[in-house]
Design a protein around this motif. Structure first.
Motif, PDB file in Angstrom:
ATOM      1  N   ASP A 191       3.309   6.804 -11.054  1.00  0.00           N
ATOM      2  CA  ASP A 191       3.060   7.303  -9.706  1.00  0.00           C
ATOM      3  C   ASP A 191       4.397   7.837  -9.156  1.00  0.00           C
ATOM      4  O   ASP A 191       5.378   7.104  -9.096  1.00  0.00           O
ATOM      5  CB  ASP A 191       2.542   6.149  -8.845  1.00  0.00           C
ATOM      6  N   GLU A 192       4.387   9.109  -8.784  1.00  0.00           N
ATOM      7  CA  GLU A 192       5.655   9.757  -8.414  1.00  0.00           C
ATOM      8  C   GLU A 192       6.330   9.130  -7.201  1.00  0.00           C
ATOM      9  O   GLU A 192       7.541   8.916  -7.178  1.00  0.00           O
ATOM     10  CB  GLU A 192       5.410  11.232  -8.106  1.00  0.00           C
ATOM     11  N   GLU A 197      10.662   5.703  -4.874  1.00  0.00           N
ATOM     12  CA  GLU A 197      11.128   4.586  -4.063  1.00  0.00           C
ATOM     13  C   GLU A 197      11.815   3.514  -4.907  1.00  0.00           C
ATOM     14  O   GLU A 197      12.844   2.955  -4.518  1.00  0.00           O
ATOM     15  CB  GLU A 197       9.950   3.989  -3.302  1.00  0.00           C
ATOM     16  N   ALA A 198      11.234   3.248  -6.090  1.00  0.00           N
ATOM     17  CA  ALA A 198      11.839   2.241  -6.977  1.00  0.00           C
ATOM     18  C   ALA A 198      13.240   2.690  -7.389  1.00  0.00           C
ATOM     19  O   ALA A 198      14.178   1.889  -7.434  1.00  0.00           O
ATOM     20  CB  ALA A 198      10.958   2.030  -8.204  1.00  0.00           C
ATOM     21  N   THR A 318       7.404  -5.927  -6.260  1.00  0.00           N
ATOM     22  CA  THR A 318       7.071  -5.178  -7.470  1.00  0.00           C
ATOM     23  C   THR A 318       6.521  -3.799  -7.146  1.00  0.00           C
ATOM     24  O   THR A 318       5.673  -3.662  -6.266  1.00  0.00           O
ATOM     25  CB  THR A 318       6.008  -5.972  -8.271  1.00  0.00           C
ATOM     26  N   TYR A 319       7.039  -2.805  -7.859  1.00  0.00           N
ATOM     27  CA  TYR A 319       6.431  -1.476  -7.806  1.00  0.00           C
ATOM     28  C   TYR A 319       5.508  -1.368  -9.008  1.00  0.00           C
ATOM     29  O   TYR A 319       5.975  -1.470 -10.150  1.00  0.00           O
ATOM     30  CB  TYR A 319       7.503  -0.384  -7.904  1.00  0.00           C
ATOM     31  N   THR A 320       4.236  -1.171  -8.771  1.00  0.00           N
ATOM     32  CA  THR A 320       3.307  -0.985  -9.894  1.00  0.00           C
ATOM     33  C   THR A 320       3.271   0.492 -10.260  1.00  0.00           C
ATOM     34  O   THR A 320       3.746   1.347  -9.508  1.00  0.00           O
ATOM     35  CB  THR A 320       1.889  -1.451  -9.507  1.00  0.00           C
ATOM     36  N   ASP A 321       2.709   0.799 -11.421  1.00  0.00           N
ATOM     37  CA  ASP A 321       2.556   2.191 -11.895  1.00  0.00           C
ATOM     38  C   ASP A 321       3.885   2.931 -11.993  1.00  0.00           C
ATOM     39  O   ASP A 321       3.950   4.140 -11.744  1.00  0.00           O
ATOM     40  CB  ASP A 321       1.607   2.998 -10.984  1.00  0.00           C
ATOM     41  N   VAL A 322       4.934   2.226 -12.282  1.00  0.00           N
ATOM     42  CA  VAL A 322       6.205   2.900 -12.575  1.00  0.00           C
ATOM     43  C   VAL A 322       6.582   2.537 -14.011  1.00  0.00           C
ATOM     44  O   VAL A 322       6.941   1.398 -14.292  1.00  0.00           O
ATOM     45  CB  VAL A 322       7.325   2.490 -11.595  1.00  0.00           C
TER      46      VAL A 322
END
Ligand SMILES: Cc1ncc(C[n+]2csc(CCOP(=O)(O)OP(=O)(O)O)c2C)c(N)n1
Ligand SMILES: [Mg+2]
Length: 550
Positions: A191-192, A197-198, A318-322
């Motif tokens: 996810d862009e 952000e991550a 947690t950032y998911t989809d990275v």
């Protein structure tokens, strides 16, 4: 086109060159199709575990999908362990199994090779793969193959296809989408916005940190990020370690490389540096007891960023989809502060003794191996389970040389067949570090080397048994294995065999092996209670964990 031909064309399209297998009546037609003109090069070995390990070694070394073809039941069940290893260690292996035809299944009798039910093998493999299917519907067979292979690539884990023998010649429609596809498989996309952000948050923390470190894990290797990860490490300037499983994913002779981190039993300079770190950026490291030395991570979560499994965990959120690829690429574009620190590579080896001891010690073997590898190109090290798995952590392969080991699943038997598969796929000459016990499992597959023009060097460390457990097992008799005439067997199998007892003899044998163009087995005699430095620490720590406290 016939389903069998489609499968061959499909595998070739994605860049598969070889197929590892053993035939049987329920897979014979398919097997023969694979070998047809313009098909795949078939590599048969003696035993399905060898087949599975070879396909896995091929995949690890080439970064392509390894394909193993087996017969139903006896063959498929025989390969369960290597495929479980591929699953654990994220190796893309495609298992293709035969099976009984529809008419046979309707007879109502049990079918030879069957275990509990006809579907039992499929159910077993479901547990060990990220995608599995029986190709029983011609209308959807092509799509199903594409789906399974796409998943195998995306997850970097094994997949399973079962093709019953009456389906091999069945004509199937191939959707235009697959016909026109360029054969390039893609990894999952992140996810862009989450990635941005991550990356931004990671950059802030990195720039604020005073003593950061970077740890490279297996995903960096599997998702083909070695070059980017190296560039990133150079931009960031902090010391780099790898996990046990990822040894080799970062160049071992890189000026920023500190060595292998194995938690609490790491070499003291790594332990001390990790204890002082105010930020650890971990790129693709699975959280395993092996990597962390059986203790909770030394670095508190508050001071770590772990990117793995499509997630970036920044301290407590947690950032998911990275996924790792986009995360690393994002960091490469970010305004990261460059830290300056003098980094020194460390291992666990003592200083070299001034003259060879009458009885060779494991540490001297490792020093000789390092001496042999220094400055040599074209070699890759394969470390077998047992003492050699831990011993291998102190081996330094320079100049981009490969390093393969089951650093987490740790099954005995990977070494020799894994090395054969790796050489077939990637072309480097394997130097296999192998114990006598493990050699007795799959080592005789070395007899296959001459007919495929392969020339591994097997360093067989003979300590008279499963001696890694010696420090913690009260009855040494339980650990003994019979003493095979290893060097003579090597000669009988078409290679060259040496027996050495001292460091200078080992040095001479290795130098000679480098000149020999067939496979070479060097049997090195060591005392049953001698161990590599890391094994000594590991086995004690592991025994403490298993102890029952009243
Ligand atoms: C398939 C499998 N079975 C059992 C084990 C447990 N195991 C780990 S190391 C080891 C002994 C290895 O013996 P050897 O290859 O001679 O190496 P050594 O420990 O003597 O150096 C055993 C039995 C394993 N890892 N894999
Ligand atoms: Mg042994």
């Amino acid at each position: 086109m016939p389903l069998g031909d489609f499968l061959v064309a499909y595998l070739r399209k994605i860049g598969v060159t070889h197929l590892f297998g053993i035939p049987g009546d329920l897979v014979l037609r398919l097997f023969v199709r694979f070998a047809k003109q313009q098909g795949l090069k078939i590599v048969t070995l003696s035993h399905e575990p060898g087949v599975g390990f070879a396909a896995d070694g091929y995949a690890r070394a080439t970064g392509r999908i390894g394909v193993a073809c087996v017969t139903y039941g006896a063959g498929g069940h025989n390969m369960v362990n290597p495929v479980a290893g591929s699953f654990s260690e994220r190796v893309p292996v495609l298992v293709v199994s035969g099976g009984p035809g529809e008419e046979e299944r309707k007879l109502g009798t049990l079918i030879h090779h069957q275990a509990k039910e006809v579907e039992s093998q499929l159910r077993i493999y479901r547990e060990l793969t990220c995608a599995s299917a029986v190709l029983d519907d011609p209308a959807t067979a092509a799509e199903t193959v594409h789906e399974v292979v796409t998943r195998v690539w995306r997850e970097q884990q094994p997949g399973y296809l079962e093709i019953h023998r009456d389906m091999v010649e069945r004509r199937i429609p191939v959707p235009r989408r697959i016909l026109e596809w360029d054969g390039v498989l893609h990894f999952a996309r992140s996810d862009e916005r989450k990635t941005t952000e991550a990356v931004r948050e990671t950059t802030e923390r990195w720039n604020a940190a005073r003593r950061p470190m970077t740890m490279i894990g297996i995903e960096a290797y599997r998702f083909k990020l070695q070059r980017e990860v190296r560039q990133l490490a150079e931009r960031m300037g902090a010391p780099v370690t790898t996990s046990v499983l990822a040894k080799g994913a970062f160049p071992m002779d890189h000026p920023l490389f500190m060595g292998v981190d194995i938690g609490a039993i790491s070499p003291p300079p790594i332990r001390r540096r990790a204890a002082r770190a105010d930020l650890v950026l971990s790129l693709g490291t699975l959280l395993t007891d092996m990597d962390l030395g059986g203790r909770p991570p030394q670095i508190a979560r508050a001071h770590s960023i772990w990117a793995v499994n499509g997630r970036v965990n920044v301290s407590f959120h947690t950032y998911t989809d990275v996924h790792l690829r986009e995360f690393v690429r994002g960091l490469l574009r970010a305004p990261l502060r460059r830290h300056r620190e003098k980094v020194r590579y460390v291992d666990n080896l003592p200083p070299e003794p001034p003259r060879p001891a009458p009885q060779l010690r494991v540490t001297e073997i490792l020093q000789e191996v390092n001496r042999f590898l220094r400055g040599r190109r074209g070699y890759g090290v394969v470390a077998e389970s047992g003492d050699m798995l831990f011993a291998g952590l102190d081996v330094r392969v320079e100049r981009g040389g490969g390093y393969l080991a089951q650093g987490f699943y740790a099954s005995m038997g990977f070494g020799v067949p894994g090395a054969l598969g790796a050489q077939i796929g990637a072309g480097f000459r394997p130097l296999v570090l192998c114990g006598d016990g493990a050699f007795q499992m799959t080592g005789p597959e070395i007899a296959q080397a001459p007919r495929y023009g392969l020339d591994p060097i097997v360093l067989l460390v003979n300590n008279g048994g499963w001696q890694i457990f010696r420090p913690v097992v009260a009855r040494p008799k339980l650990l003994e294995v019979p003493n095979w005439p290893y060097a003579r067997l090597a000669e009988a199998w078409g290679g060259r065999g040496f027996r050495v007892r001292r460091a200078d003899e080992l040095r001479a044998a290795l130098a000679e092996a480098a000149r020999i163009r067939s496979f070479v087995l060097i049997e090195v005699q060591v005392a049953p209670d001698d161990h590599s430095p890391v094994s000594r620490k590991y086995i004690q720590a592991s025994a403490r964990r298993g102890r029952v406290t009243p």
